[in-house]
Motif scaffolding. Structure first.
Motif, PDB file in Angstrom:
ATOM      1  N   LYS A   1      49.837 -50.694  -6.185  1.00  0.00           N
ATOM      2  CA  LYS A   1      48.647 -49.971  -5.737  1.00  0.00           C
ATOM      3  C   LYS A   1      48.011 -49.261  -6.922  1.00  0.00           C
ATOM      4  O   LYS A   1      48.683 -48.623  -7.718  1.00  0.00           O
ATOM      5  CB  LYS A   1      49.033 -48.965  -4.656  1.00  0.00           C
TER       6      LYS A   1
ATOM      7  N   GLY B   1      39.202 -48.712  -0.361  1.00  0.00           N
ATOM      8  CA  GLY B   1      39.662 -50.092  -0.288  1.00  0.00           C
ATOM      9  C   GLY B   1      41.090 -50.239  -0.780  1.00  0.00           C
ATOM     10  O   GLY B   1      41.729 -49.284  -1.196  1.00  0.00           O
ATOM     11  N   GLU B   2      41.565 -51.465  -0.720  1.00  0.00           N
ATOM     12  CA  GLU B   2      42.925 -51.804  -1.137  1.00  0.00           C
ATOM     13  C   GLU B   2      42.910 -52.325  -2.570  1.00  0.00           C
ATOM     14  O   GLU B   2      42.905 -53.526  -2.804  1.00  0.00           O
ATOM     15  CB  GLU B   2      43.507 -52.874  -0.200  1.00  0.00           C
ATOM     16  N   TRP B   3      42.909 -51.435  -3.542  1.00  0.00           N
ATOM     17  CA  TRP B   3      42.872 -51.812  -4.947  1.00  0.00           C
ATOM     18  C   TRP B   3      44.278 -51.928  -5.508  1.00  0.00           C
ATOM     19  O   TRP B   3      45.143 -51.115  -5.204  1.00  0.00           O
ATOM     20  CB  TRP B   3      42.065 -50.791  -5.744  1.00  0.00           C
ATOM     21  N   LYS B   4      44.486 -52.954  -6.334  1.00  0.00           N
ATOM     22  CA  LYS B   4      45.776 -53.185  -6.982  1.00  0.00           C
ATOM     23  C   LYS B   4      45.571 -53.249  -8.488  1.00  0.00           C
ATOM     24  O   LYS B   4      44.479 -53.560  -8.969  1.00  0.00           O
ATOM     25  CB  LYS B   4      46.398 -54.476  -6.464  1.00  0.00           C
TER      26      LYS B   4
ATOM     27  N   SER C   1      41.510 -52.556 -12.060  1.00  0.00           N
ATOM     28  CA  SER C   1      42.109 -52.875 -10.769  1.00  0.00           C
ATOM     29  C   SER C   1      41.301 -53.984 -10.116  1.00  0.00           C
ATOM     30  O   SER C   1      40.220 -54.348 -10.588  1.00  0.00           O
ATOM     31  CB  SER C   1      42.169 -51.630  -9.882  1.00  0.00           C
ATOM     32  N   TYR C   2      41.859 -54.529  -9.038  1.00  0.00           N
ATOM     33  CA  TYR C   2      41.189 -55.623  -8.341  1.00  0.00           C
ATOM     34  C   TYR C   2      41.413 -55.508  -6.844  1.00  0.00           C
ATOM     35  O   TYR C   2      42.335 -54.846  -6.386  1.00  0.00           O
ATOM     36  CB  TYR C   2      41.692 -56.983  -8.849  1.00  0.00           C
ATOM     37  N   GLN C   3      40.539 -56.171  -6.100  1.00  0.00           N
ATOM     38  CA  GLN C   3      40.731 -56.321  -4.669  1.00  0.00           C
ATOM     39  C   GLN C   3      40.137 -57.660  -4.246  1.00  0.00           C
ATOM     40  O   GLN C   3      39.211 -58.165  -4.880  1.00  0.00           O
ATOM     41  CB  GLN C   3      40.136 -55.173  -3.872  1.00  0.00           C
TER      42      GLN C   3
ATOM     43  N   GLU D   1      38.524 -59.314  -0.908  1.00  0.00           N
ATOM     44  CA  GLU D   1      38.001 -58.943   0.401  1.00  0.00           C
ATOM     45  C   GLU D   1      36.799 -59.822   0.726  1.00  0.00           C
ATOM     46  O   GLU D   1      35.930 -60.023  -0.127  1.00  0.00           O
ATOM     47  CB  GLU D   1      37.594 -57.468   0.386  1.00  0.00           C
TER      48      GLU D   1
END
Length: 144
Positions: free
Chosen positions: A57, A64-67, A89-91, A93
């Motif tokens: 994470k 949002g769900e950022w990794k 980071s990336y997501q 969606e």
């Protein structure tokens, strides 16, 4: 009546197959190392990075769900063009991959492109309180 039921069944199976295929196309496998090229508006490469997509994470001012996108190596002709030294980071969606600098609130720098092939191409832009500003393009493909 039986012919109508068979046609309805075939139509339902066809629709389900399309939905499953589009869902599979949106769930890309980003294991291993990837080569990321960031281009200026004239399509000249300004920065090249080798990256790995993690499941960790990421910190982000953006919802949002950022990794975490781990940068393995980076070379740039202009360190101010793309933030290769900043945490990225990336997501994934809605069938799109977004990579960006998300820890500098209201001064986001994003790469965004549609999933659906062996590579991802898209736009590079600044996203802030004043809206979006186009900065260039990017290309992401599996590293050799």
């Amino acid at each position: 009546m039986e012919s109508f039921l068979m046609k309805s069944l075939h139509r339902s199976i066809f629709i389900l197959a399309i939905l499953l295929a589009s869902s599979a196309a949106c769930s890309a496998d980003f294991s291993g190392q990837w080569a990321l090229s960031v281009e200026n508006p004239e399509h000249h490469i300004v920065a090249t990075l080798k990256v790995e997509f993690t499941n960790e994470k990421a910190a982000s001012c953006m919802g949002g769900e950022w990794k975490v996108l781990k940068v393995i190596s980076a070379m740039t002709k202009d360190k101010n063009f793309f933030p290769a030294a900043d945490p990225l980071s990336y997501q994934i969606e809605g069938g799109k991959l977004t990579i960006g600098r998300n820890e500098v609130c209201d001064a986001y720098l994003w790469l965004q492109g549609a999933l659906g092939g062996v590579s991802v191409r898209g736009d590079y832009f600044r996203l802030g309180l004043g809206g979006t500003t186009p900065l260039g393009y990017f290309d992401l493909r599996q590293a050799k």
